[in-house]
Design a protein around this motif. Sequence first.
Motif, PDB file in Angstrom:
ATOM      1  N   GLY A  72       0.817  -1.284   0.213  1.00 32.86           N
ATOM      2  CA  GLY A  72       0.041   0.058  -0.081  1.00 32.86           C
ATOM      3  C   GLY A  72       0.910   1.127  -0.093  1.00 32.86           C
ATOM      4  N   LEU A  73       1.932   1.149   0.650  1.00 32.23           N
ATOM      5  CA  LEU A  73       2.898   2.420   0.757  1.00 32.23           C
ATOM      6  C   LEU A  73       3.507   2.809  -0.504  1.00 32.23           C
ATOM      7  CD1 LEU A  73       4.526   1.892   4.334  1.00 32.23           C
ATOM      8  CD2 LEU A  73       2.684   3.685   3.709  1.00 32.23           C
ATOM      9  N   GLY A  74       3.719   1.501  -1.046  1.00 33.31           N
ATOM     10  CA  GLY A  74       4.357   1.508  -2.457  1.00 33.31           C
ATOM     11  C   GLY A  74       3.609   2.131  -3.579  1.00 33.31           C
ATOM     12  N   ILE A  75       2.236   1.684  -3.391  1.00 35.60           N
ATOM     13  CA  ILE A  75       1.248   2.307  -4.414  1.00 35.60           C
ATOM     14  C   ILE A  75       1.076   3.589  -4.226  1.00 35.60           C
ATOM     15  CG2 ILE A  75      -1.267   2.023  -5.047  1.00 35.60           C
ATOM     16  CD1 ILE A  75      -0.923  -0.954  -4.346  1.00 35.60           C
ATOM     17  N   ILE A  76       0.860   4.114  -2.841  1.00 32.23           N
ATOM     18  CA  ILE A  76       0.849   5.541  -2.475  1.00 32.23           C
ATOM     19  C   ILE A  76       1.816   6.191  -3.048  1.00 32.23           C
ATOM     20  CG2 ILE A  76       0.688   7.082  -0.722  1.00 32.23           C
ATOM     21  CD1 ILE A  76      -0.718   5.163   1.062  1.00 32.23           C
ATOM     22  N   SER A  77       3.146   5.831  -2.982  1.00 30.61           N
ATOM     23  CA  SER A  77       4.330   6.494  -3.408  1.00 30.61           C
ATOM     24  C   SER A  77       4.265   6.755  -4.913  1.00 30.61           C
ATOM     25  CB  SER A  77       5.596   5.641  -2.935  1.00 30.61           C
ATOM     26  OG  SER A  77       5.587   5.562  -1.627  1.00 30.61           O
ATOM     27  N   VAL A  78       4.103   5.494  -5.684  1.00 31.04           N
ATOM     28  CA  VAL A  78       4.038   5.645  -7.334  1.00 31.04           C
ATOM     29  C   VAL A  78       2.962   6.744  -7.707  1.00 31.04           C
ATOM     30  CG1 VAL A  78       3.278   4.410  -9.299  1.00 31.04           C
ATOM     31  CG2 VAL A  78       4.783   3.170  -7.671  1.00 31.04           C
ATOM     32  N   GLY A  79       1.495   6.630  -6.872  1.00 31.42           N
ATOM     33  CA  GLY A  79       0.436   7.440  -7.402  1.00 31.42           C
ATOM     34  C   GLY A  79       0.798   8.935  -6.959  1.00 31.42           C
ATOM     35  N   LEU A  80       1.632   9.234  -5.817  1.00 35.49           N
ATOM     36  CA  LEU A  80       2.143  10.819  -5.477  1.00 35.49           C
ATOM     37  C   LEU A  80       3.128  11.021  -6.395  1.00 35.49           C
ATOM     38  CD1 LEU A  80       2.364  10.359  -1.853  1.00 35.49           C
ATOM     39  CD2 LEU A  80       0.586  11.682  -3.074  1.00 35.49           C
ATOM     40  N   GLU A  81       3.842  10.121  -6.877  1.00 37.66           N
ATOM     41  CA  GLU A  81       5.224  10.529  -7.922  1.00 37.66           C
ATOM     42  C   GLU A  81       4.461  11.034  -9.088  1.00 37.66           C
ATOM     43  OE1 GLU A  81       8.964  11.057  -8.656  1.00 37.66           O
ATOM     44  OE2 GLU A  81       8.162  10.213  -6.886  1.00 37.66           O
ATOM     45  N   PHE A  82       3.646  10.290  -9.638  1.00 39.29           N
ATOM     46  CA  PHE A  82       2.701  10.614 -10.932  1.00 39.29           C
ATOM     47  C   PHE A  82       2.208  11.885 -10.608  1.00 39.29           C
ATOM     48  CE2 PHE A  82       2.825   6.081 -12.314  1.00 39.29           C
ATOM     49  CZ  PHE A  82       3.197   6.320 -13.496  1.00 39.29           C
ATOM     50  N   ILE A  83       1.633  12.086  -9.661  1.00 37.12           N
ATOM     51  CA  ILE A  83       0.896  13.523  -9.323  1.00 37.12           C
ATOM     52  C   ILE A  83       1.646  14.521  -9.163  1.00 37.12           C
ATOM     53  CG2 ILE A  83      -0.306  14.792  -7.610  1.00 37.12           C
ATOM     54  CD1 ILE A  83      -1.693  12.268  -6.996  1.00 37.12           C
ATOM     55  N   MET A  84       2.956  14.263  -8.676  1.00 40.37           N
ATOM     56  CA  MET A  84       4.134  15.479  -8.560  1.00 40.37           C
ATOM     57  C   MET A  84       4.509  15.732  -9.689  1.00 40.37           C
ATOM     58  SD  MET A  84       7.202  15.558  -6.012  1.00 40.37           S
ATOM     59  CE  MET A  84       8.297  14.172  -6.746  1.00 40.37           C
ATOM     60  N   THR A  85       4.791  14.699 -10.851  1.00 43.62           N
ATOM     61  CA  THR A  85       5.578  14.956 -11.976  1.00 43.62           C
ATOM     62  C   THR A  85       4.468  15.735 -12.896  1.00 43.62           C
ATOM     63  OG1 THR A  85       6.548  12.714 -11.810  1.00 43.62           O
ATOM     64  CG2 THR A  85       6.384  13.776 -13.821  1.00 43.62           C
ATOM     65  N   TYR A  86       3.298  15.212 -12.780  1.00 45.89           N
ATOM     66  CA  TYR A  86       2.261  15.947 -13.608  1.00 45.89           C
ATOM     67  C   TYR A  86       2.065  17.596 -13.153  1.00 45.89           C
ATOM     68  CZ  TYR A  86      -2.570  17.311 -15.225  1.00 45.89           C
ATOM     69  OH  TYR A  86      -3.368  18.050 -15.848  1.00 45.89           O
ATOM     70  N   VAL A  87       1.922  17.825 -11.645  1.00 44.75           N
ATOM     71  CA  VAL A  87       1.789  19.187 -11.390  1.00 44.75           C
ATOM     72  C   VAL A  87       3.406  19.884 -11.868  1.00 44.75           C
ATOM     73  CG1 VAL A  87       1.941  20.529  -9.318  1.00 44.75           C
ATOM     74  CG2 VAL A  87       0.524  18.728  -9.370  1.00 44.75           C
TER      75      VAL A  87
END
Length: 384
Positions: A349-364
């Motif tokens: 779950g922590l890994g999935i959260i990290s991947v999701g936040l990484e995509f969001i941060m890259t997109y922003v």
Amino acid sequence: MANLFKSLQLLCLLFSLLMSLSHAQSCTSGNFPNNQIFSSCYDLPVLDSSIHWNYDPSSQLVQLAYRKTGVVPSTWISWAINPTTRGMVGSQALVAFQGTDGSMTVYTSPITSYQTQLQQGSLSFPVFDLSAMQENCDMIIFATIQLPGNTTMVNHVWQEGPVYRNVPGIHALSGANMQSFGSIDFLSRKTAATRGSGKSWDMKTVDVLVNTISWGTLMPIGVIIARYLKASNTGPAWFYLHVFCQCTAYAAGVFGRATDLILDYRSLGIQHTIHRYIDIALFVSATLQVLALFLRPKEEHKLRQIWNTYHHLIGYGTIILGVFNVFKGFDILKPQKKWKIIYILVISGLGIISVGLEFIMTYVKSKKAVVHSQAPPNPQEEEA
């Protein structure tokens, strides 16, 4: 093949249960080939085993049989005398198992180190007429031994474990396998079972739990906070949350390290070198991270970039070591499968959260870059 193994295992367990119900686990109920008779016997308190013997006071020879009931396929058994102390290290063992071709393998094995694989070797006292047999679901070791020293009272250990391709593997590290030692007097027939209180293994459970929460959970959460909350313009809150998680994890890790040292001291002869070395490396790297907090240069300092690189490399290395060692701890303790599954779900779950936040941060970041590139030039910048 797997279904056949399960069927044999079930049959052996049922046979063992029926024997225990019909004979009330009495060692006097067992029969031996060639009408062998033993004048003394003792039902060992764990591992469904018994020891049978005849003692000759004039020669100090003991003719014995060690019987293990309910033996499932691919299992080794062992009975040993420890001439110097109780427990595993120093034990002089008789080992037997049934090979893949169906033949019995039986030999002597001196236990001289913590990382034993039950290698064959000579014992510190003479052994004669060593043999073994398996009948139905019983396995029996026969031997005649010359008692060490001038005493009839000995410390003894009995054990069982899995066999992989005709090589004995490590036995279980909890429950009855950690209580299978005691003393026996072949002359007076007095016996004593030295059962463990379970405190060491309760501490082992605490040790794994603390390390799972500290190195395996809080440390990764602290990294996630530092990487993604910092970029979300939350002010200094991310820094305090990051420091709280990492310092709490480190404090818990120090406690876990203390329990490791206590367990090493209490060990009856089992150590896990890889787990221990990784634990030391993990503790050292985490200590370096804590010390780095007090040596953190200011943003504008020329050494800040070097410090950032050091902090990130050591930090991510600590996370990798921590998660890896948590799984090593699970393999050693062998708790209920649900606890390992729960941790896998947590870390996934922590890994999935990290991947999701990484995509969001890259997109922003990409959106900000586009907006900045399309923004009209600043008149003041043009004049400059």
